[in-house]
Each structure stands twice: as structure tokens, then as C-alpha cells.
Motif scaffolding. Sequence first.
Motif, PDB file in Angstrom:
ATOM      1  N   LEU A  39       0.888  -1.127   0.091  1.00 20.62           N
ATOM      2  CA  LEU A  39       0.116  -0.001  -0.100  1.00 20.62           C
ATOM      3  C   LEU A  39       0.815   1.288   0.046  1.00 20.62           C
ATOM      4  O   LEU A  39       0.479   2.095  -0.737  1.00 20.62           O
ATOM      5  CB  LEU A  39      -0.972  -0.031   1.344  1.00 20.62           C
ATOM      6  CG  LEU A  39      -2.048  -1.010   1.151  1.00 20.62           C
ATOM      7  CD1 LEU A  39      -2.983  -1.122   2.439  1.00 20.62           C
ATOM      8  CD2 LEU A  39      -2.966  -0.954  -0.101  1.00 20.62           C
ATOM      9  N   LEU A  42       1.966   1.549  -3.538  1.00 19.20           N
ATOM     10  CA  LEU A  42       0.874   2.063  -4.436  1.00 19.20           C
ATOM     11  C   LEU A  42       0.402   3.384  -4.064  1.00 19.20           C
ATOM     12  O   LEU A  42       0.111   4.328  -5.350  1.00 19.20           O
ATOM     13  CB  LEU A  42      -0.432   1.261  -3.980  1.00 19.20           C
ATOM     14  CG  LEU A  42      -1.717   1.524  -4.562  1.00 19.20           C
ATOM     15  CD1 LEU A  42      -1.544   1.491  -6.255  1.00 19.20           C
ATOM     16  CD2 LEU A  42      -2.752   0.718  -4.367  1.00 19.20           C
ATOM     17  N   LEU A  45       3.054   5.228  -6.023  1.00 18.45           N
ATOM     18  CA  LEU A  45       2.653   5.437  -7.502  1.00 18.45           C
ATOM     19  C   LEU A  45       1.932   6.295  -7.860  1.00 18.45           C
ATOM     20  O   LEU A  45       1.940   7.019  -8.797  1.00 18.45           O
ATOM     21  CB  LEU A  45       2.435   3.987  -8.025  1.00 18.45           C
ATOM     22  CG  LEU A  45       2.160   3.527  -9.531  1.00 18.45           C
ATOM     23  CD1 LEU A  45       3.393   3.871 -10.242  1.00 18.45           C
ATOM     24  CD2 LEU A  45       1.341   2.230  -9.692  1.00 18.45           C
ATOM     25  N   VAL A  46       0.511   6.481  -7.036  1.00 18.22           N
ATOM     26  CA  VAL A  46      -0.285   7.330  -7.342  1.00 18.22           C
ATOM     27  C   VAL A  46       0.167   8.916  -7.295  1.00 18.22           C
ATOM     28  O   VAL A  46      -0.162   9.626  -8.189  1.00 18.22           O
ATOM     29  CB  VAL A  46      -1.739   7.077  -6.336  1.00 18.22           C
ATOM     30  CG1 VAL A  46      -2.662   8.203  -6.419  1.00 18.22           C
ATOM     31  CG2 VAL A  46      -2.186   5.838  -6.449  1.00 18.22           C
ATOM     32  N   SER A  49       2.102   9.892 -10.378  1.00 22.47           N
ATOM     33  CA  SER A  49       1.133  10.228 -11.500  1.00 22.47           C
ATOM     34  C   SER A  49       0.609  11.454 -11.423  1.00 22.47           C
ATOM     35  O   SER A  49       0.093  11.939 -12.496  1.00 22.47           O
ATOM     36  CB  SER A  49       0.186   9.120 -11.769  1.00 22.47           C
ATOM     37  OG  SER A  49      -1.042   9.419 -10.874  1.00 22.47           O
TER      38      SER A  49
ATOM     39  N   GLY B 109      -6.817  -2.986  -5.487  1.00 19.44           N
ATOM     40  CA  GLY B 109      -5.451  -2.412  -5.430  1.00 19.44           C
ATOM     41  C   GLY B 109      -5.007  -2.761  -6.772  1.00 19.44           C
ATOM     42  O   GLY B 109      -4.235  -2.070  -7.273  1.00 19.44           O
ATOM     43  N   ILE B 112      -6.242  -0.097  -9.364  1.00 18.15           N
ATOM     44  CA  ILE B 112      -5.731   0.963  -9.097  1.00 18.15           C
ATOM     45  C   ILE B 112      -4.217   1.207  -9.755  1.00 18.15           C
ATOM     46  O   ILE B 112      -3.782   2.189 -10.421  1.00 18.15           O
ATOM     47  CB  ILE B 112      -5.636   1.453  -7.609  1.00 18.15           C
ATOM     48  CG1 ILE B 112      -7.200   1.485  -7.343  1.00 18.15           C
ATOM     49  CG2 ILE B 112      -4.858   2.742  -7.579  1.00 18.15           C
ATOM     50  CD1 ILE B 112      -7.430   2.021  -5.747  1.00 18.15           C
ATOM     51  N   THR B 113      -3.389   0.112  -9.443  1.00 16.91           N
ATOM     52  CA  THR B 113      -2.132  -0.215  -9.750  1.00 16.91           C
ATOM     53  C   THR B 113      -2.167   0.000 -11.504  1.00 16.91           C
ATOM     54  O   THR B 113      -1.137   0.878 -12.147  1.00 16.91           O
ATOM     55  CB  THR B 113      -1.390  -1.468  -9.304  1.00 16.91           C
ATOM     56  OG1 THR B 113      -1.677  -1.368  -7.823  1.00 16.91           O
ATOM     57  CG2 THR B 113       0.190  -1.439  -9.701  1.00 16.91           C
ATOM     58  N   THR B 116      -3.302   3.503 -12.792  1.00 19.38           N
ATOM     59  CA  THR B 116      -2.166   4.394 -12.485  1.00 19.38           C
ATOM     60  C   THR B 116      -0.811   4.267 -13.418  1.00 19.38           C
ATOM     61  O   THR B 116      -0.519   5.330 -14.042  1.00 19.38           O
ATOM     62  CB  THR B 116      -1.596   4.533 -10.985  1.00 19.38           C
ATOM     63  OG1 THR B 116      -2.748   4.581 -10.238  1.00 19.38           O
ATOM     64  CG2 THR B 116      -1.071   5.593 -10.751  1.00 19.38           C
ATOM     65  N   LEU B 117      -0.605   3.071 -13.787  1.00 18.70           N
ATOM     66  CA  LEU B 117       0.672   2.897 -14.517  1.00 18.70           C
ATOM     67  C   LEU B 117       0.200   3.152 -16.118  1.00 18.70           C
ATOM     68  O   LEU B 117       0.858   3.802 -16.692  1.00 18.70           O
ATOM     69  CB  LEU B 117       0.986   1.336 -14.611  1.00 18.70           C
ATOM     70  CG  LEU B 117       1.941   0.757 -13.236  1.00 18.70           C
ATOM     71  CD1 LEU B 117       1.830  -0.520 -13.189  1.00 18.70           C
ATOM     72  CD2 LEU B 117       3.134   1.494 -13.343  1.00 18.70           C
TER      73      LEU B 117
END
Lengths: 132, 122
Positions: A39, A42, A45-46, A49, B109, B112-113, B116-117
Motif C-alpha cells: 500500500l 501504491l 505510484l499514485v 502520476s 488495489g 488502481i495499480t 495509474t501505470l
Amino acid sequence: MNKRRPYVRPMAGWWRKNPFFVEYMIHEGTALFVAAYALILLTGLVYLSRGEAAWNVWLEGLKNPWYIAFHWLTLAAMCYHTYTWFKIMPRTMPPVIVGGKRLPDFAITGSGLAVAATASLAMLGLVWGMAR
Amino acid sequence: MKKTLKRSNAPIFWALFGAGGMLSALLGPILVFITGLAVPLGMLLPADTMSYANMLTFAQNIIGKGFIFAIISLFLWHAAHRIFHSLHDVGIHAGIVAKLIFYGGAMVGTLITAYTLLAIGF
């Protein structure tokens, strides 16, 4: 008429009474850290972006002493997960027969740990090489 | 007798659990060390290892994308499966709701991954 009230043996804290199950609960518990780490990544990563400013906020956040302490704890849990994962492997994979004899447990655990160590060093080297 | 037996979905979740368990056993400790300790504390690795430029390049690369996707999603599936099956051990008799929460969480999850990628672009 009275409602039936069958006796249910209390099970609270059952695993604390036997070291084998304490170990079992700890190695199952490493999954909490695996989830938390996934998490954290993640979230990163968000933020990535959303552009440079957002990314730097996330990156700076990692320097928070609480985060650092949490990552030390996560590192310990991950190492324990690695150890138990390969320790259990002789029982979770089909028997390997070499020259008519079953491969001993320590050989499977040992090779797993050796591969993990090699992969970790390769990963560190790769990151170091890419960042340089 | 029914022509086709109802097949269990357990092997799928078990395979994801196993894949995530193997990946986290091999690379989990070093990844935690790199992203959580070495970079924030400025140890061992160059200071700009996780700079925006570096990480964006990595996340835009097809191999980098695959790596990030595999790490995050498989770690989530591994943890979800393991925690779900441990509920019984701590006295929670998990049913379909718990299954939906844990596997559903891993699925959200994962999505979302992936989203986003893709949003980060190539």
C-alpha cells in the motif's frame, strides 16, 4: 422452552500456549507487513502520476522517523517471511528425487535462501547501476 | 450426475498467494531496504536514486511498468489470501463477506495499480 445453549470450548489465546503456534502466528502475521508495504508503494505510484511536486511530498514523507521505524520493522518481518517461506518449502512443494533419493529439507531451504540472497544483491546492484 | 462438476476457484487464489509469497520472499527485504531506508536515510545509494525524473522514466518503461505491477499486485494478493485464512485462527469465522473484502481489496488495489501505470503513459 429454553433455547439450546451448547457448550463451546473457549479458544481465545489458544496459540499462545504452544511455541509452535506462536511461531506460526508470527510467520502468518508477516502478511500484514507485506500488505502495508504494497500500500505504501501504491500510494507512491499514485503520487508519481500526479507530477513532480506531489512525488516530492511522498518522497519527503518517507523521511519521517515514524516511517523509518516502520520500515525497519517491515524489513525484519520481510526477512522473517523469506526465512519461513523457504523453511516451509520442503513441505509445500512436491518431493524432489535426485539419484533415487529424496532431496533433504535443508538442501531445498538452503537453495531457496541462496537464490533470495543472490536476487537481493542483483537487485541492489541493478538499482545502483541505474541510478548512477 | 451433473455433466460438469463445479470447479473450485481456490487454485487461482492459491497460485496468486504462492506467486506473491515467492516474489516477496526473494525481493521483499531488499525493496523495503532500498525504498524505505537506504533512499530516505541517504545510505549507500546515490542521492537522486528515487528522484522524480528517475522514477518517471522507470514507470514509463514497459519492463519497469511490469515490475511495479507485479510487485504491488502480487504482494497484495499474497497478503489478502494469508490474512483471510488466518482470520479463523484468531476466532473470526470468515464467510463470503470476509472473502469479498480481502480478495476484493486485492482486486481493487490491482486495478488502481494498472490504471495509474496506464495514466503515467509510455
